[in-house]
Design an enzyme around this catalytic site. Structure first.
Site, PDB file in Angstrom:
ATOM      1  N   GLU A 168       0.826  -1.219   0.000  1.00  0.00           N
ATOM      2  CA  GLU A 168       0.000   0.000   0.000  1.00  0.00           C
ATOM      3  C   GLU A 168       0.857   1.265   0.000  1.00  0.00           C
ATOM      4  OE1 GLU A 168      -3.882  -1.933   2.287  1.00  0.00           O
ATOM      5  OE2 GLU A 168      -2.743  -0.350   3.282  1.00  0.00           O
ATOM      6  N   GLU A 366      -4.809  -9.068   0.512  1.00  0.00           N
ATOM      7  CA  GLU A 366      -5.515  -8.834   1.775  1.00  0.00           C
ATOM      8  C   GLU A 366      -7.009  -8.728   1.504  1.00  0.00           C
ATOM      9  OE1 GLU A 366      -4.429  -5.525   4.259  1.00  0.00           O
ATOM     10  OE2 GLU A 366      -2.286  -5.873   3.983  1.00  0.00           O
TER      11      GLU A 366
END
Length: 472
Positions: A168, A366
């Site tokens: 991220e 995720e």
């Protein structure tokens, strides 16, 4: 209803170093950004819990690996804590004790039949580099990261065959410098874009080094695109969706997968004085350093509409001038987190990647659901009956497997997370794990109901769902 899971479809789980390790054995000068934030603003972390103890993975990793073996987990994604990997981050002096810990974890995973996946940076920017260079504001940090990546590949590349450059990469600077909601609360949109650019460049250098080293396996990046949905079919709302996608998804997708930035993004950033000035040769490195595959973190959709109010010219430039958030009436919600639950986001993201990015190989790196007060669902034996998590995973997997059936190149699903762990500010408020972590001195572990259900997915390769209403 039963859905077959392809035999080669990976089923694993994820976490990160800083969210599990704790500070035992950490030396002076090895703070990461997260450590510094916690030290400066402990009050914003739920009930004061943070990375100081976390799950004490430094000492407890073998317990976790044994539990992974017990449920036949296919893979485990975690990170190397860059801040702890060196005792001198400028001269690249490796902390041999910490490097050995990574060796021990990798070896334990391999021995247990769990594929190790390593990420080079999961928000673990060394505070020493922030102090010396203002972090990713400096091209110097790009070079130091590239050198770190080479050392990591040399040490672990014989056993680790799935690598990620970042997790991220857009998040820290968005929270700290675009929205200024996290320490150090500095609003600076140009710095936000410089950090975006330098991370994309650093990723390209790491990819180049991995390929030049001839290591077995592949290297990618974990991104967290938000599948954007327009409020309506109006051109104005559709434009808002396009702009959100441009600034928050394509800002990393395009350079990392296509090797170049969208010209539209460059033009708008130049107009508002927030574009970067690439050094000679940098754009060629980005062009050459595209990723082999992607990790995609998916939790919720992003719904937008055309802005209803004129932008205040006295406000710093922010992409929000082009869109406004929109809450869908009647949406399903995880009220503990404030996130919409929309399982079809998996299918839509898969088709987005297929349509716009050449169906690049990818995994869901995720996805998961955490709720507050999970202990109220414990049975008399102390096992959490987390049927809500089972339902959440099942519905998201259902749409993901449909996407695979329809030609998506998605290769697997990694649950967040294997154990409960610390999250920024949330700390242990919302529990995400297949394994419950008690907040006692030992950080006692216990499998939840979902862990056994997850094992059944891995072993039986069948996803069972209730029959649709009215189905025969």
């Amino acid at each position: 209803m039963k859905i077959d899971i392809p035999a080669n479809f990976l089923i694993g789980a994820a976490s990160s170093a800083w969210q599990t390790e704790g500070w035992k054995g950490k030396k002076d000068g090895q703070d990461s950004y997260l450590d510094s934030w916690y030290k400066n603003e402990p009050n914003v972390w739920h009930e004061g819990y943070g990375p100081a103890v976390a799950t004490n993975f430094m000492e407890n990793y073998q317990q976790d690996v044994d539990l992974m073996r017990e449920i036949h987990l296919g893979a485990y994604r975690t990170s190397i804590n860059w801040a702890r990997f060196f005792t001198d981050h400028v001269n690249l002096v490796v902390d041999e004790e910490y490097a050995q810990h990574i060796d021990d974890v990798v070896n334990a995973l391999v021995e247990a039949g769990v594929e190790p996946m390593l990420c080079l940076e999961h928000y673990e920017l060394p505070q020493a580099l922030t102090d010396a260079y203002d972090g990713w504001s400096s091209r110097e940090v790009v070079d130091l990261y590239a050198a770190y990546a080479k050392i990591a590949f040399e040490r672990y590349g014989d056993r680790v065959h799935q690598w990620f450059t970042f997790n991220e990469p857009i998040v820290p600077q968005t929270r700290c410098y675009l929205d200024a909601v996290r320490w150090p609360h500095e609003q600076n949109t140009k710095k936000w874009m410089i950090w975006n650019y330098h991370k994309a460049l650093a990723s390209a250098f790491a990819v180049k080094a991995f390929h030049e080293g001839g290591y077995e396996g592949r290297i990618g990046c974990v991104l967290n695109p938000e599948m954007a949905y327009a409020r309506s079919s109006s051109p104005e709302d559709q434009r808002a969706r396009h702009m959100y996608d441009l600034f928050f998804n394509r800002v990393f997708f395009d350079p990392m997968v296509k090797g170049a930035y969208p010209q539209e993004l460059i033009g708008i950033c130049r107009e508002h004085g927030v574009w970067v000035d690439p050094a000679d040769g940098d754009l060629e490195i980005i062009k050459q350093g595209t990723v082999d595959f992607l990790g995609v973190n998916q939790y919720y959709p992003k719904r937008v509409r055309a802005p209803r109010y004129a932008w205040n010219p006295q406000t710093p430039f922010h992409p929000e001038m082009f869109y406004e958030g929109f809450d869908l009436p009647g949406r399903a919600m995880n009220k503990s987190r404030g996130w919409e639950i929309y399982p079809k986001v998996m299918y839509d993201m898969a088709m987005y990647l297929k349509e716009h990015y050449g169906n690049i190989p990818w995994i869901v790196s995720e996805n998961g659901m955490g709720i507050e007060g999970e202990e109220r669902f414990m049975n008399e034996q102390g096992v959490v009956q987390d049927d809500y998590r089972i339902e959440f995973i099942a519905q998201h997997l259902r749409w993901l497997l449909k996407a695979v059936e329809d030609g998506s190149s998605c290769e697997g699903y990694m649950l967040w997370a294997f154990t409960d762990n610390v999250s920024p500010m949330n700390a242990f408020k919302n529990r995400y794990g297949l394994v419950r972590i008690e907040l006692d001195e030992q950080r006692t572990r216990r499998l939840k109901k979902s862990a056994r259900w997850y094992q059944s997915l891995i072993d039986d390769r069948v996803l069972e769902l209730p029959d649709e209403e009215g189905a025969k």
